[in-house]
Design a protein around this motif. Sequence first.
Motif, short mmCIF file in Angstrom:
data_model
loop_
_atom_site.label_atom_id
_atom_site.label_comp_id
_atom_site.label_asym_id
_atom_site.label_seq_id
_atom_site.Cartn_x
_atom_site.Cartn_y
_atom_site.Cartn_z
N HIS A 725 0.83 -1.20 0.00
CA HIS A 725 0.00 0.00 0.00
C HIS A 725 0.87 1.25 0.00
O HIS A 725 1.95 1.30 0.61
N LEU A 726 0.40 2.28 -0.68
CA LEU A 726 1.13 3.53 -0.84
C LEU A 726 1.60 4.09 0.51
O LEU A 726 2.76 4.52 0.66
N LEU A 727 0.72 4.10 1.51
CA LEU A 727 1.08 4.70 2.79
C LEU A 727 2.04 3.82 3.59
O LEU A 727 2.84 4.34 4.38
N LEU A 728 1.97 2.52 3.42
CA LEU A 728 2.96 1.66 4.08
C LEU A 728 4.36 1.94 3.52
O LEU A 728 5.35 1.97 4.25
N LYS A 729 4.42 2.12 2.20
CA LYS A 729 5.71 2.47 1.59
C LYS A 729 6.20 3.82 2.09
O LYS A 729 7.39 4.01 2.37
#
Length: 804
Positions: A725-729
Amino acid sequence: MDARGLPPELNDWFAARGWTPRRHQLDMLAAGRAGKHALLVAATGAGKTLAGFLPTLSELIEAPGEGLHTLYISPLKALAVDVQRNLLTPIDEMGLDIRVETRTGDTPHERKMRQRARPPQILLTTPESLSLLLSYEDSFLMFAGLKTVVVDEVHAFATGKRGDLLALALSRLQTIAPGLRRVALSATVADPDGYRAWLAPHGDIDSVALVEGEKGADPDIAILLPEGRVPWSGHSGVYAIPQVMAEIETHKTTIVFCNTRGLCELVFQNLWKVNDLQLPIGVHHGSLSLEARRKAEQAMADGRLRALVATASLDLGVDWGDVDCVIQMGAPKGSSRLLQRIGRANHRLDEPSEAVLVPGNRFEYLEARAALDAVEAGELDVDTFRPGALDVLAQHVMGVACAAPFDADALLREVQGALPYSALDAETFDRVLNFIADGGYSLRAYDKFKRLTRTPDGLWRVTKPGFVAQHRLNAGIIVEAPMLDVRFKNGRRLGKVEEHFGSQLSPGDSFFFAGMALEVERVELTDVVVRATAKPARIISYTGLRLSITSTLADRVRRFLADPGEWARFPDDVREWLEVQQRRSRLPEPGQLLVETFPHEGRHHLIVYSFEGWNAHQSLGMLVTRRMEALGLKPIGFVANDYALAVYGLEKIIDPAALFSPDILEHEFVDWVQGSALLKRAFREVAIIGGLVERQQPGKKKTGRQVTFSTDLIYDVLRKYEPDHLLLKAAWADARARMTDVGRLAHLLDTAAEQMVHVDLDRVSPMAVPVLIMIGRETVAQGAAEDAMLIEAEVLAEAAMRVD
């Protein structure tokens, strides 16, 4: 207009004051007349602010008009207020019909509404407030005639997330007002071309003129050494409080800088104990209430304070002409920061600024000396520009959508015009759009995450009006730890303490805050209700990263250790400390990694002198103890400072090299970050900035616990079902780059094997004393605990300094 390009009104104003415009001020005026963007690098006291505004004042004198002409962007609310005060003086004295107003988070709602309907010619604001302005439908009308943006103290935020947000806002403004001219001001820039590229639209560095100011008088800097001795331990400099008070008594106005808010309160209390003359002294830091901060700022401006104890909240640009001395408690941690703080004294280019450094221990003495040498040599700390954060981009895109529907391709081109996002590819941008549109694969079943919709005409628009209100209520880049308000029973608010600290308080407990001793009456959901007390009180503590020594100063300290020819400049006890270290163990050469092992008090110790800063050493300590556990070396714990890491356990470490290898970042580091609270804390921040979780709802504010619960829940879902997921990255990037100083850590581990020099000793070495004494005492010591710490340091030092 005279030959220098000045309108008669400005020329007469300079003449009436007996002033002549400085060369760099006229160069800035010439750049403005030519329509060029400009970066001004000039010493404090050189009239940078006036230089930045000269083109604006000239244009408004020659062609008066209504509407917003110039935006001034400041990193600090206090700076915007201070500039307004100083800018109004020449405007009033020239009798000009020019309105100057501020707009920050502290500005009343009614004034904000009026500013959008009838903006002043000059508006002073912050990156966050500008971003919010751009989220309104009428922003196109408000900014259509904008001529100039002045970014003050650009070094303070260009390389961080606030700089990302501002770079995106500048690109948006350039779209709305294509003829817009960008100006940036700074006193401490090591890489002017890097900042020119940041300032330039689409990286066109040649469009930005570099204007350099005249060199000012060299600062007068001294290192304070009470009785000629430097303590073995500590980092606060409180041992020198009587001498600091004596400096305050002999100067007109003094700013006493501290590196943390807790130390700021501690130093204030200690100064007050020895303030026999009852001189007016104030305290100023970011957790105090707006009322308390403004009161202190106004008292300084009026000359009613003899001293102000402050943190980085006053590092930048606040111009109080009566300040004639700056005192730095503890080590400065960077030459640029020291120069910035020194610049708060005098504010006159041709007079030296007077400053006093108070090192907390012997390593800090070397750092203070290194900082003085760096300032004298004009060597500043180099800033690192990195790719823009995706959570910031998500917030900006949502703000753009709140103002009007947008075309994705056009917005991508606009975003790429900002240096931090110049390499952003279409695929990543699409991921950002899709994240705002549905929250991501794992969250798309929930309507609360569907903030954007793509309509048949291909434009992206906000799904429903509620999301617009939600964005404006929660937008912002600064994410503090969850806070509780500190207030009296009558409702008067003093400021905020972190929820972590406040939750440990019980009725009857007392603590120092806002310069007072306060007793807790009760702790509510969002408030700590207090009353004034005379009871003994504890010093407030705050979490968060400490300032780490910069590579510039660390390299100079290393050179000091390796060059006995420099030691004659040091006090006798510091010189003796290094001489005995050289005889008992060794001193590392530049490029060497000294590792000492020795027994002490029934434990086996390993000391690594890596000089990579506290944050990197904290991470390294975690990793090394995990590896020791795996190797059966039974670690007990570790402590660290900016200069060294000390690890201790039950088994003797025969081969230190086995504990330091680059693969520790691939194995132990990944496991540690994913298994610790570190990544969850990083995710909490990016989820708030990215708009996934709101801090506030209409009419109420969530508690820190509620926000943390929400982000932890989403974090666990994404880790399980959508690990890319974008926010995990984004959270992983934050955890690596910001929270662990992983760049310095990686460099250390990459070179450890070939640089390591291992010395096995029979007892503690002199150089190990400052870090070893910290075991069991990580918090700021005070009172009896401080006395005990000093006694223990002397006992340990006696053993370390004995030469058999």
